[in-house]
Design an enzyme around this catalytic site. Structure first.
Site, mmCIF file in Angstrom:
data_model
loop_
_atom_site.group_PDB
_atom_site.id
_atom_site.type_symbol
_atom_site.label_atom_id
_atom_site.label_comp_id
_atom_site.label_asym_id
_atom_site.label_seq_id
_atom_site.Cartn_x
_atom_site.Cartn_y
_atom_site.Cartn_z
ATOM 1 N N GLY A 147 0.767 -1.692 -0.667
ATOM 2 C CA GLY A 147 0.294 0.088 0.061
ATOM 3 C C GLY A 147 0.696 1.140 0.076
ATOM 4 N N SER A 148 0.152 2.403 0.862
ATOM 5 C CA SER A 148 1.050 3.420 0.598
ATOM 6 C C SER A 148 1.042 4.041 2.149
ATOM 7 C CB SER A 148 -0.016 4.607 -0.032
ATOM 8 O OG SER A 148 -1.269 4.564 0.084
ATOM 9 N N GLY A 183 -4.245 20.762 0.745
ATOM 10 C CA GLY A 183 -4.338 19.938 -0.316
ATOM 11 C C GLY A 183 -5.412 19.867 -0.835
ATOM 12 N N GLY A 188 -8.500 15.821 1.288
ATOM 13 C CA GLY A 188 -8.787 17.289 1.352
ATOM 14 C C GLY A 188 -10.361 18.065 1.981
ATOM 15 N N VAL A 240 2.053 26.135 1.001
ATOM 16 C CA VAL A 240 3.289 26.278 2.493
ATOM 17 C C VAL A 240 4.322 26.204 2.547
ATOM 18 C CG1 VAL A 240 2.181 25.690 4.579
ATOM 19 C CG2 VAL A 240 0.339 24.779 2.769
ATOM 20 N N GLY A 275 -0.850 14.500 -0.938
ATOM 21 C CA GLY A 275 -1.089 13.173 -1.713
ATOM 22 C C GLY A 275 -0.777 11.101 -0.799
ATOM 23 N N HIS A 448 -38.842 5.489 -13.171
ATOM 24 C CA HIS A 448 -39.498 6.442 -13.213
ATOM 25 C C HIS A 448 -40.226 6.354 -11.589
ATOM 26 C CE1 HIS A 448 -40.827 10.676 -13.497
ATOM 27 N NE2 HIS A 448 -42.014 10.158 -13.071
HETATM 28 P P1 FAD Z 1 -3.728 -0.408 2.236
HETATM 29 O O1 FAD Z 1 -4.813 -0.636 1.842
HETATM 30 O O2 FAD Z 1 -2.735 0.599 2.614
HETATM 31 O O3 FAD Z 1 -3.093 -1.540 2.949
HETATM 32 C C1 FAD Z 1 -1.291 -2.484 2.894
HETATM 33 C C2 FAD Z 1 -1.140 -2.952 4.077
HETATM 34 O O4 FAD Z 1 -0.070 -3.249 4.848
HETATM 35 C C3 FAD Z 1 -1.378 -2.417 5.525
HETATM 36 O O5 FAD Z 1 -2.402 -2.657 6.241
HETATM 37 C C4 FAD Z 1 -0.060 -2.105 5.424
HETATM 38 O O6 FAD Z 1 -0.239 -1.692 7.099
HETATM 39 C C5 FAD Z 1 0.609 -3.288 5.182
HETATM 40 N N1 FAD Z 1 2.024 -3.098 5.278
HETATM 41 C C6 FAD Z 1 3.126 -2.828 4.565
HETATM 42 N N2 FAD Z 1 4.051 -3.064 4.503
HETATM 43 C C7 FAD Z 1 4.069 -4.184 5.199
HETATM 44 C C8 FAD Z 1 4.830 -5.329 5.852
HETATM 45 N N3 FAD Z 1 6.910 -4.626 5.736
HETATM 46 N N4 FAD Z 1 5.100 -6.433 6.343
HETATM 47 C C9 FAD Z 1 3.796 -6.357 7.169
HETATM 48 N N5 FAD Z 1 2.865 -5.564 6.548
HETATM 49 C C10 FAD Z 1 2.444 -4.459 5.408
HETATM 50 N N6 FAD Z 1 -10.452 4.279 -1.722
HETATM 51 C C11 FAD Z 1 -11.168 4.586 -2.009
HETATM 52 O O7 FAD Z 1 -11.449 3.578 -3.109
HETATM 53 N N7 FAD Z 1 -12.791 5.039 -1.839
HETATM 54 C C12 FAD Z 1 -12.471 5.446 -0.413
HETATM 55 O O8 FAD Z 1 -13.514 6.490 -0.147
HETATM 56 C C13 FAD Z 1 -10.899 5.992 0.034
HETATM 57 N N8 FAD Z 1 -11.242 6.613 1.329
HETATM 58 C C14 FAD Z 1 -9.591 6.972 1.515
HETATM 59 C C15 FAD Z 1 -9.693 7.755 2.715
HETATM 60 C C16 FAD Z 1 -8.871 8.387 3.435
HETATM 61 C C17 FAD Z 1 -8.204 8.932 4.981
HETATM 62 C C18 FAD Z 1 -7.420 6.903 2.527
HETATM 63 C C19 FAD Z 1 -6.203 7.023 3.296
HETATM 64 C C20 FAD Z 1 -7.495 6.792 1.757
HETATM 65 C C21 FAD Z 1 -8.451 6.472 1.660
HETATM 66 N N9 FAD Z 1 -8.908 5.803 0.042
HETATM 67 C C22 FAD Z 1 -10.011 5.484 -0.311
HETATM 68 C C23 FAD Z 1 -8.133 4.919 -0.503
HETATM 69 C C24 FAD Z 1 -7.638 3.499 -0.184
HETATM 70 O O9 FAD Z 1 -7.549 3.568 1.096
HETATM 71 C C25 FAD Z 1 -6.387 2.803 -0.667
HETATM 72 O O10 FAD Z 1 -6.194 3.089 -2.201
HETATM 73 C C26 FAD Z 1 -5.955 0.896 -0.952
HETATM 74 O O11 FAD Z 1 -6.141 0.980 0.856
HETATM 75 C C27 FAD Z 1 -5.347 0.321 -1.303
HETATM 76 O O12 FAD Z 1 -5.314 -0.888 -1.090
HETATM 77 P P2 FAD Z 1 -3.555 -1.727 -0.476
HETATM 78 O O13 FAD Z 1 -3.576 -2.780 -0.469
HETATM 79 O O14 FAD Z 1 -2.953 -1.582 -1.790
HETATM 80 O O15 FAD Z 1 -3.257 -0.773 0.443
HETATM 81 P P1 NAI Z 2 -4.992 13.880 -3.707
HETATM 82 O O1 NAI Z 2 -3.843 13.374 -4.485
HETATM 83 O O2 NAI Z 2 -6.221 13.736 -4.153
HETATM 84 O O3 NAI Z 2 -4.293 15.534 -3.675
HETATM 85 C C1 NAI Z 2 -3.365 15.923 -3.095
HETATM 86 C C2 NAI Z 2 -3.760 17.862 -3.261
HETATM 87 O O4 NAI Z 2 -2.276 18.402 -2.996
HETATM 88 C C3 NAI Z 2 -4.053 17.940 -4.978
HETATM 89 O O5 NAI Z 2 -4.549 18.705 -5.368
HETATM 90 C C4 NAI Z 2 -2.476 18.587 -5.511
HETATM 91 O O6 NAI Z 2 -2.201 19.817 -6.115
HETATM 92 C C5 NAI Z 2 -2.279 19.569 -4.079
HETATM 93 N N1 NAI Z 2 -0.883 19.219 -3.640
HETATM 94 C C6 NAI Z 2 0.429 18.938 -3.192
HETATM 95 N N2 NAI Z 2 1.433 19.751 -2.763
HETATM 96 C C7 NAI Z 2 1.049 20.528 -2.455
HETATM 97 C C8 NAI Z 2 1.426 21.308 -1.654
HETATM 98 N N3 NAI Z 2 2.480 21.181 -1.367
HETATM 99 N N4 NAI Z 2 0.523 22.555 -0.997
HETATM 100 C C9 NAI Z 2 -0.428 22.401 -1.440
HETATM 101 N N5 NAI Z 2 -0.676 21.753 -2.243
HETATM 102 C C10 NAI Z 2 -0.104 20.410 -2.795
HETATM 103 O O7 NAI Z 2 -4.201 13.173 -2.224
HETATM 104 P P2 NAI Z 2 -4.789 13.790 -1.133
HETATM 105 O O8 NAI Z 2 -6.091 14.214 -1.617
HETATM 106 O O9 NAI Z 2 -3.928 13.153 0.154
HETATM 107 O O10 NAI Z 2 -5.533 11.029 -1.230
HETATM 108 C C11 NAI Z 2 -4.683 10.945 -1.329
HETATM 109 C C12 NAI Z 2 -4.481 9.282 -2.072
HETATM 110 O O11 NAI Z 2 -5.829 8.977 -1.591
HETATM 111 C C13 NAI Z 2 -5.513 9.694 -3.308
HETATM 112 O O12 NAI Z 2 -4.469 9.202 -4.616
HETATM 113 C C14 NAI Z 2 -6.801 9.095 -3.531
HETATM 114 O O13 NAI Z 2 -7.287 8.423 -4.616
HETATM 115 C C15 NAI Z 2 -7.203 8.425 -1.962
HETATM 116 N N6 NAI Z 2 -8.268 8.515 -1.578
HETATM 117 C C16 NAI Z 2 -9.434 8.208 -2.105
HETATM 118 C C17 NAI Z 2 -11.041 8.925 -2.122
HETATM 119 C C18 NAI Z 2 -11.964 8.723 -2.445
HETATM 120 O O14 NAI Z 2 -11.778 7.309 -3.631
HETATM 121 N N7 NAI Z 2 -13.161 8.360 -2.167
HETATM 122 C C19 NAI Z 2 -11.070 9.196 -0.348
HETATM 123 C C20 NAI Z 2 -9.654 9.594 -0.041
HETATM 124 C C21 NAI Z 2 -8.191 9.564 -0.457
#
Ligand code: FAD
Ligand code: NAI
Length: 469
Positions: A147-148, A183, A188, A240, A275, A448
């Site tokens: 993941g990330s 962001g 955000g 910022v 991001g 509808h």
């Molecule tokens: P992750 O979900 O990041 O899972 C990776 C896991 O690997 C973690 O549990 C971590 O602890 C584990 N890990 C990492 N390294 C190791 C290691 N070396 N050994 C053991 N375990 C390890 N996406 C959507 O589609 N819809 C949304 O509404 C949405 N809302 C979001 C809201 C927020 C606040 C955030 C931060 C993200 C959101 N996302 C959303 C994005 C979504 O969470 C990610 O795209 C998704 O979780 C990615 O899945 P993944 O399985 O790749 O990784």
């Molecule tokens: P994002 O990539 O969506 O947005 C980051 C924003 O920050 C961009 O608009 C960018 O231009 C701006 N930015 C970058 N550097 C900056 C700086 N120095 N100062 C001011 N602005 C700056 O990333 P975000 O919102 O952090 O989300 C991360 C990831 O999580 C996204 O890739 C998204 O796909 C996922 N996510 C998905 C959700 C969903 O599907 N509903 C909900 C929340 C997160």
């Protein structure tokens, strides 16, 4: 002693990893999953999609009770915020979901290892527990699904108290008076909306001159207008440069992105949401020689094989949109290919949804992408003001916009801003997956009165023949 010989060891139990593990187990592979967090489900279930949607729904209800019910003739008096109960609701939803994955692992006989996984060599994963003890498991295949993590901003140190990431913003113990969000992306706007609804004065500072940069420009412009009306303030084209915490106040120094004089902004809480970046720390990728791209993402082919035989990767740790359902699809394909089947993902049919009010949803190409690719297209648009159900629900803001190939009428993209947009976009995702034309959707009967009639009308509008406008 636990089994230590597998066909597949998945590292990471997010939506990519846990879904891949279950699919692999369904296909008869002896599968294990290594997760360093105490609970399964990754970012998505623990600190991402699920808790944020729990708070978005709860805060929407608060907002509705306070401001919207009266116009339906429903009088409510003495509406009060009970933040601890709202947080309890969120924590309960997270617990139920992570517990659900644990149940699914047992049901599918996926072995779970708790600890940090690192790759010693192709076929060998070391699991290091919190107490420092380690065990080694051997496997035919390793799937990196780590993941990330939050992208840091130099000069703005996250302490998860005054300067928070999304994780801290999901757990504030009181509503901040002033919240500055750095962001104007998905996090955000979603978490900014939550705290704005609960009473915070929210300012979003965005580097670019628009919010939601990946979205169709018309849609992001309209979102900014609607969110602005709700009370979110935007400082676009602004960066910022530093943050200092003194007592209860955070002072940010900001300046125009293109250069110019600096000013300061004060906040009670600052949310850094610029991001996320792939998480590969401590995985041992350099030891085994797994290739990364210039943004630190694991490089794979279209079947998610890395350059090292037997090592695969999916989800946020590889290229593509950081979305839970994208990670899931990739996990399924990777598991199926490992089991000797074939698999394919159409990235143009993967929707993206921003769960603000109203929701913003998109699938396929944006107008900007089509222009850049030199593809001739037609636009069909229909506003919710002209939809009967939307009027009945008092949700007339927004529109449906579809983009179809000018010659063949094949649907190339769809963008919705409006109530339930996240659910409605699925129809257009399916249409794109099936290679449908806008006429195919236009000729499909839509019940509808529903909001989805706006989709049919937008498709009719591609050919200049909407009925209700
Ligand atoms: P992750 O979900 O990041 O899972 C990776 C896991 O690997 C973690 O549990 C971590 O602890 C584990 N890990 C990492 N390294 C190791 C290691 N070396 N050994 C053991 N375990 C390890 N996406 C959507 O589609 N819809 C949304 O509404 C949405 N809302 C979001 C809201 C927020 C606040 C955030 C931060 C993200 C959101 N996302 C959303 C994005 C979504 O969470 C990610 O795209 C998704 O979780 C990615 O899945 P993944 O399985 O790749 O990784
Ligand atoms: P994002 O990539 O969506 O947005 C980051 C924003 O920050 C961009 O608009 C960018 O231009 C701006 N930015 C970058 N550097 C900056 C700086 N120095 N100062 C001011 N602005 C700056 O990333 P975000 O919102 O952090 O989300 C991360 C990831 O999580 C996204 O890739 C998204 O796909 C996922 N996510 C998905 C959700 C969903 O599907 N509903 C909900 C929340 C997160």
């Amino acid at each position: 002693m636990a089994d230590t010989q597998f066909d597949l060891v998945v590292i990471g139990s997010g939506p990519g990893g846990y879904v891949a593990a279950i699919r692999a187990a369904q296909l008869g592979l002896r599968t294990a999953c290594v997760e360093m967090r105490k609970t399964l489900g990754g970012t998505c279930l623990n600190i991402g999609c699920i808790p944020s949607k729990a708070l978005l729904t709860a805060s929407e209800k608060y907002e509705e009770a306070k401001h919207s019910l009266a116009s339906f003739g429903v009088k409510v008096a003495g509406v009060e915020l009970d933040l601890p109960t709202m947080m309890k609701h969120k924590d309960g939803v997270v617990a139920a979901n992570v517990g659900g994955v644990e149940f699914l692992f047992k049901k599918n006989k996926v072995t779970r290892f708790i600890g940090k996984g690192s790759i010693e060599a192709a076929g060998v994963v070391k699991v290091t527990k919190e107490d420092g003890s380690a065990e080694t498991v051997t496997t035919k295949n390793i799937l990196i699904a780590t993941g990330s993590d939050v992208m840091p901003l130099p000069g703005v140190a996250i302490d998860e108290k005054k300067i928070v990431s999304s994780t801290g913003a999901l757990d504030l113990d009181k509503v901040p008076g002033r919240l500055v969000v750095i962001g104007g992306g998905v996090i955000g706007l979603e978490l900014g909306s939550v705290w704005q609804r609960l009473g915070a004065q929210v300012t979003v500072v965005e580097f670019l001159d628009r919010i939601l940069p990946g979205m169709d420009a018309e849609v992001s412009k309209q979102s900014q207008r609607i969110l602005g009306k709700q009370g979110l303030a935007f400082k676009l084209g602004t960066k910022v440069t530093s943050a200092t915490v003194k007592g209860e106040t955070v002072t940010l120094t900001v300046e125009p992105a293109k250069g110019g004089s600096a000013e300061t902004l004060e906040a009670d809480i600052v949310l850094v949401a610029i991001g996320r970046r792939p998480y590969t720390a401590g995985l041992g990728l350099d030891t085994v020689g797994v290739a990364l791209d210039n943004r630190g993402r694991v490089v794979t082919d279209h079947h998610f094989r890395t350059n090292v035989p037997g090592i695969w990767a999916i989800g946020d740790v590889i290229a593509g949109p950081m979305l839970a359902h994208k990670a899931e699809e990739e996990g399924v394909v990777a598991a199926e290919v490992m089991a000797g089947q074939s698999g394919h993902i159409n990235y143009d049919a993967i929707p993206g949804v921003v769960y603000t009010w109203p929701e913003i949803a998109s699938v396929g190409k944006t107008e900007e992408q089509l222009k850049e690719a030199g593809i001739a297209y037609k636009v069909g648009k229909f506003p919710f003001t002209a939809n009967g159900r939307a009027r009945a629900m008092q949700v007339t803001e927004g529109f449906v916009k579809v983009l179809a190939d000018a010659k063949t009428d094949k649907l190339l993209g769809a963008h919705i801003i409006g109530a339930n947009a996240g659910d409605m976009i699925e129809e257009l995702g399916l249409a794109i997956e099936f290679g449908a034309s806008s006429e195919d959707v236009a000729r499909t009967s839509h019940a509808h009165p529903t909001l989805t009639e706006a989709i049919k009308e937008a498709c009719l509008a591609v050919d200049g023949r909407p009925i209700h406008i």
